[in-house]
Design an enzyme around this catalytic site. Structure first.
Site, PDB file in Angstrom:
ATOM      1  N   GLU A 265      87.652  54.529 108.526  1.00 11.68           N
ATOM      2  CA  GLU A 265      87.218  54.805 110.299  1.00 11.68           C
ATOM      3  C   GLU A 265      87.751  52.977 110.338  1.00 11.68           C
ATOM      4  O   GLU A 265      87.100  52.877 109.537  1.00 11.68           O
ATOM      5  CB  GLU A 265      86.280  55.100 110.573  1.00 11.68           C
ATOM      6  N   GLU A 321      84.905  60.143 123.579  1.00 12.69           N
ATOM      7  CA  GLU A 321      84.176  61.843 123.472  1.00 12.69           C
ATOM      8  C   GLU A 321      82.225  61.624 124.226  1.00 12.69           C
ATOM      9  O   GLU A 321      81.382  60.868 123.831  1.00 12.69           O
ATOM     10  CB  GLU A 321      83.632  61.594 122.023  1.00 12.69           C
ATOM     11  N   LYS A 324      78.828  62.168 122.855  1.00  8.69           N
ATOM     12  CA  LYS A 324      78.467  60.730 121.305  1.00  8.69           C
ATOM     13  C   LYS A 324      77.079  60.424 121.851  1.00  8.69           C
ATOM     14  O   LYS A 324      76.741  59.210 123.244  1.00  8.69           O
ATOM     15  CB  LYS A 324      79.248  60.171 121.191  1.00  8.69           C
ATOM     16  N   GLU A 330      79.910  53.836 121.595  1.00  8.01           N
ATOM     17  CA  GLU A 330      79.720  55.509 121.508  1.00  8.01           C
ATOM     18  C   GLU A 330      80.944  56.429 121.428  1.00  8.01           C
ATOM     19  O   GLU A 330      81.370  56.962 121.175  1.00  8.01           O
ATOM     20  CB  GLU A 330      78.442  55.494 120.976  1.00  8.01           C
TER      21      GLU A 330
END
Length: 463
Positions: A265, A321, A324, A330
């Protein structure tokens, strides 16, 4: 020409089961923590539109694996953290997991990496740490039993596996895992010719020390900012290389200097909360475009400690998203909005010249926000859930909700939204310094517009 090709073929065969496995092609992390995401088949189309060559998922979702069949995309799947401890002591369970989650799709779906847990060494349950390597061994054996010889086994690590990281040559694994976990893990990865899968986010050290670390240095934009390691003489022009090399030196310290690195990542948030510096579209696009250029450079550039080495990679993440947990960043790492529209232009093949991209919005939060922030109920939040969150916030003591109790000066109007917003702001103002957040499972959001009314003054956080 034919004679020249033979040694290359032999080299590829010896180094890896597939030449593509050690290419610099860039992939993308496909997270699923959103209630508004496109279908797997549509997501695969979008992954292709980004010109990604790999995709990593955080489970073994059968619908996604079906959608990835015959696409030519290399795939990484994952054993969930909660199963790792059980698998570590049970070969039959490992066999069953591989049989259920990999065999039905392999090899039409090009599953090339199987990760045993995600950032488990960052968790507080240290009893699970010692299960990781035994579980990796059992999963590897299960793959062999099922004839999946091309699948590499690993696990992902965050940068907090290091005890020291600066200068890079001082890189040292934490004392609680160095000999007990990292050494046997690296021995396994070395023996199986796999990779150390590493999550590398320059955003976090920069945002923690923006006055010490130059933003351009973190974004691969520095023209004349360099850092020289006094112990090695190696010169660094960006924070990413510095972070990766600190892990390489830590591996060297425990006797495994040659295990290959795979960037599991990396990325930069395109948005966040008011109290989060530098999370914006300009920085996210700049970082990701530059890091993709680095990964796809021909010949490979590597890092100062490993010049010319290939760094296979996944960019985080495919989507913003909305489910999250944690701070706003985040939920804002996506290359795409949930409806599929790009957050900004990017080509993961690295082929598009940077000069061809359209201008980006000017960043407005590269310096810390100074002023008051309130925490209020998010627009459209479920009223039943808000009622439960109100009860939680008011149960934390310190007279958090006294003003909205009967006869309280914020009791009227008797509005659930206003009561919840007061409770959220009061809770956050009191408990932020001890870890309290303005999140409440997605029911809360920050605002810099004062929600106070009449005699009712909402508590705030002042930055």
């Amino acid at each position: 020409m034919e004679k020249a090709l033979i040694p290359l073929f032999i080299l590829c065969f010896l180094v890896s089961s597939s030449c593509a496995e050690i290419s610099g092609a860039v992939g993308v992390n496909y997270g699923q923590l959103g209630n508004n995401l496109p279908t797997p088949s549509r997501s695969v189309e979008l992954i292709k539109s980004l010109k990604a060559k790999r995709v990593k998922i955080y489970d073994a979702n059968p619908e996604i694996l079906k959608a990835l069949k015959n696409t030519g995309l290399q795939v990484s799947i994952m054993v969930p953290n909660q199963l790792v401890k059980s698998i570590s002591t049970n070969q039959t369970l490992a066999n069953q997991w591989v049989h259920t989650n990999l065999v039905p799709f392999y090899p039409e779906t090009l599953i090339r990496y199987l990760l045993v847990g995600n950032e488990m060494l960052s968790g507080t349950d240290n009893s699970s740490w010692f299960s990781i390597v035994p579980a990796m061994r059992k999963i590897k054996k299960a793959l062999k039993i099922h004839g999946a010889h091309k699948v590499k086994v690993g696990t992902t690590l965050a940068m907090d596996v290091l005890q020291s990281s600066f200068p890079p040559s001082n890189g040292t694994f934490r004392s609680d895992i160095s000999s007990s976990v990292m050494k046997p893990m690296l021995q396994f990865l070395n023996r199986t010719k796999s990779f150390l899968f590493l999550d590398v986010y320059p955003y976090f050290p920069w945002s923690s020390e923006p006055k010490t670390i130059n933003l351009d240095y973190a974004l691969f934009q520095s023209k004349n900012i360099t850092i020289t390691d006094p112990n090695t003489g190696l010169t660094y022009t960006n924070l990413f290389d510095q972070m990766v090399d600190s892990v390489i030196f830590a591996m060297k310290r425990v006797g495994y200097p040659d295990v290959r690195i795979f960037i599991a990542e990396t990325g930069w948030p395109n948005g966040g909360d008011f109290d989060q510096i530098g999370a914006n579209i300009y920085n996210a696009a700049t970082y990701n475009r530059n890091v993709v250029k680095k990964f796809t450079a021909k010949p490979p550039v590597g890092t100062p400690a490993r010049p010319g080495s290939v760094l296979p990679s996944f960019i985080f993440a495919l989507y913003n998203e909305n489910q999250k947990p944690g701070p706003g960043t985040e939920r804002h790492f996506g290359l795409l909005h949930p409806h599929g529209k790009p957050v900004y232009e990017i080509d993961l093949s690295g082929e598009t010249p940077l000069s061809e991209y359209k201008p980006l919005p000017v960043p407005e939060n590269n310096t810390p926000y100074k002023g008051k922030i309130w925490c209020v109920a998010a627009k459209g939040a479920n009223k039943t859930a808000l009622g439960l969150a109100l009860s939680y916030a008011c149960s934390q003591g310190n007279k958090t909700c006294d003003p909205i109790q009967p006869r309280g000066y914020c009791r009227h109007p008797n509005s659930l939204i206003r009561h919840v917003s007061y409770a959220f702001s009061s809770y956050w103002a009191q408990f932020k310094k001890t870890g309290g957040s303005c999140y409440f499972d997605g029911l809360a959001t920050q605002t810099i517009k004062d929600p106070s009314y009449g005699y009712c003054k909402f508590p705030s956080v002042t930055l």
